[in-house]
Design an enzyme around this catalytic site. Structure first.
Site, PDB file in Angstrom:
ATOM      1  N   ASP A  57      -2.410  -2.190   9.775  1.00  0.00           N
ATOM      2  CA  ASP A  57      -2.491  -2.203   8.316  1.00  0.00           C
ATOM      3  C   ASP A  57      -3.053  -3.500   7.750  1.00  0.00           C
ATOM      4  O   ASP A  57      -3.314  -3.590   6.546  1.00  0.00           O
ATOM      5  CB  ASP A  57      -1.101  -1.972   7.707  1.00  0.00           C
ATOM      6  CG  ASP A  57      -0.598  -0.552   7.891  1.00  0.00           C
ATOM      7  OD1 ASP A  57      -1.424   0.327   8.210  1.00  0.00           O
ATOM      8  OD2 ASP A  57       0.615  -0.323   7.733  1.00  0.00           O
ATOM      9  N   LYS A 101       0.835  -1.215   0.000  1.00  0.00           N
ATOM     10  CA  LYS A 101       0.000   0.000   0.000  1.00  0.00           C
ATOM     11  C   LYS A 101       0.859   1.249   0.000  1.00  0.00           C
ATOM     12  O   LYS A 101       2.044   1.251   0.385  1.00  0.00           O
ATOM     13  CB  LYS A 101      -0.944   0.004   1.207  1.00  0.00           C
ATOM     14  CG  LYS A 101      -0.259  -0.134   2.578  1.00  0.00           C
ATOM     15  CD  LYS A 101       0.302   1.153   3.152  1.00  0.00           C
ATOM     16  CE  LYS A 101       0.974   0.975   4.507  1.00  0.00           C
ATOM     17  NZ  LYS A 101       1.689   2.192   4.966  1.00  0.00           N
TER      18      LYS A 101
END
Length: 312
Positions: free
Chosen positions: A145, A17
């Site tokens: 995350d 990401k």
């Protein structure tokens, strides 16, 4: 349609990401910060193959040096497998083979992607039939995350980054990543931010307790406008990361002088993400950075989160 799960193994893939926006709230009594971030999953993936076993183990291959990674119970992929086994009542183990491509300690959530892919692969291998909601709840226990690596796409993260809400994102964004040859400790970067805020408390506005993502970011994502998003990129961790690794300054300048609309430190660094207008510009920037001896990768986003992969 052929079942994507072999009786011998299951293969899942999860993305790294980029934080296109990250604001960090005040340091709280428990040592954590409230965050407001906009995540975008990009086409740089971790692949996890899960094989039946009596105990839990993990090994690594891939395009990056993995010699420093732990393979004991502290590894996030093993933690993910054990958590799912406990939750589901599964009594066996798993042998995990992880093909790593996301930089280690690079601010792109590679370890979180490993954990998310492990949850999906083990659920398929063991036939535990966990719902997506159940997997997401387990992901949140593994790290801030991990839920995003499971969901992918584009999302707004609040709390510690694990409270997700989907964000509308039109079209495709093109990025060039400058991958450093070293990693950075996320706790060290946060500590450097806290020290800077404390030392300069008289000169800067105090951080909000509960920050929010700027509307300019949401509008740019919704419009699919790379130039508009370039103007809105922001990361509170960028300044402390650059203080800890001053050489990143030169790479940021080089990227922006070589055609990037803007560059940003991804997460806590040291990976740098350069936003470009299109695929041709991405190739040109990759060549320019490579000519300077940098490891540069072209990726696009958003992409989907952790999914099973069919190999036959």
């Amino acid at each position: 349609m052929t079942d994507p799960v072999s009786p011998h193994f299951a293969h899942a893939r999860a993305p790294g990401k980029i934080n296109v926006f990250l604001k960090v709230g005040q340091l709280q009594g428990d040592g954590y910060h409230e965050l407001a971030t906009a995540f975008q999953a990009v086409s740089l993936y971790e692949d996890v193959r899960a094989y039946p076993a009596d105990d839990f183990s993990v090994s690594f291959t891939g395009s990056i040096d993995t010699t420093g990674l732990s393979t004991d119970g502290s590894n996030l992929a093993i933690k993910a497998a054990r958590l799912l086994a406990r939750q589901s009542g599964y009594r066996g183990g798993v042998r995990l083979e992880v093909e790593k491509n996301v930089p280690i300690a690079g601010g792109m959530g590679g370890g979180s992607a490993d954990a998310a892919a492990t949850l999906v692969a083990c659920d398929a291998l063991w036939g535990t039939d966990a719902s997506r909601e159940e997997l997401t709840a387990l992901a949140a226990k593994l790290g801030a995350d991990v839920p995003f690596a499971l969901s992918g796409g584009t999302a707004i993260g609040t709390g510690r980054g694990d409270q997700l809400s989907p964000a509308l994102a039109k079209g495709r964004f093109h990025w060039v990543l400058a991958v450093a040859e070293f990693g950075m400790s996320t706790p060290e970067v946060y500590s450097a931010l806290d020290r800077h805020r404390e030392e300069h408390a008289q000169d800067i506005y105090p951080a909000l307790m509960t920050p929010a993502v700027d509307t300019d970011v949401l509008q740019a994502l919704r419009a699919g406008d790379a130039r508009q998003l370039a103007e809105a990129l922001h990361n509170d961790l960028q300044a402390p990361a650059l203080r800890l690794a001053p050489g990143l300054h030169e790479i940021l300048e080089l990227g922006e002088q070589s055609g990037a609309l803007a560059g940003i430190v991804s997460g806590s660094g040291p990976t740098l993400a350069f936003l470009v207008p299109d695929a041709d510009s991405a190739l040109e920037l990759q060549v320019a950075l490579g000519a300077s001896g940098l490891n540069a990768l072209r990726v696009t986003g958003p992409v989907h989160g952790a999914r099973l992969v069919q190999e036959w």
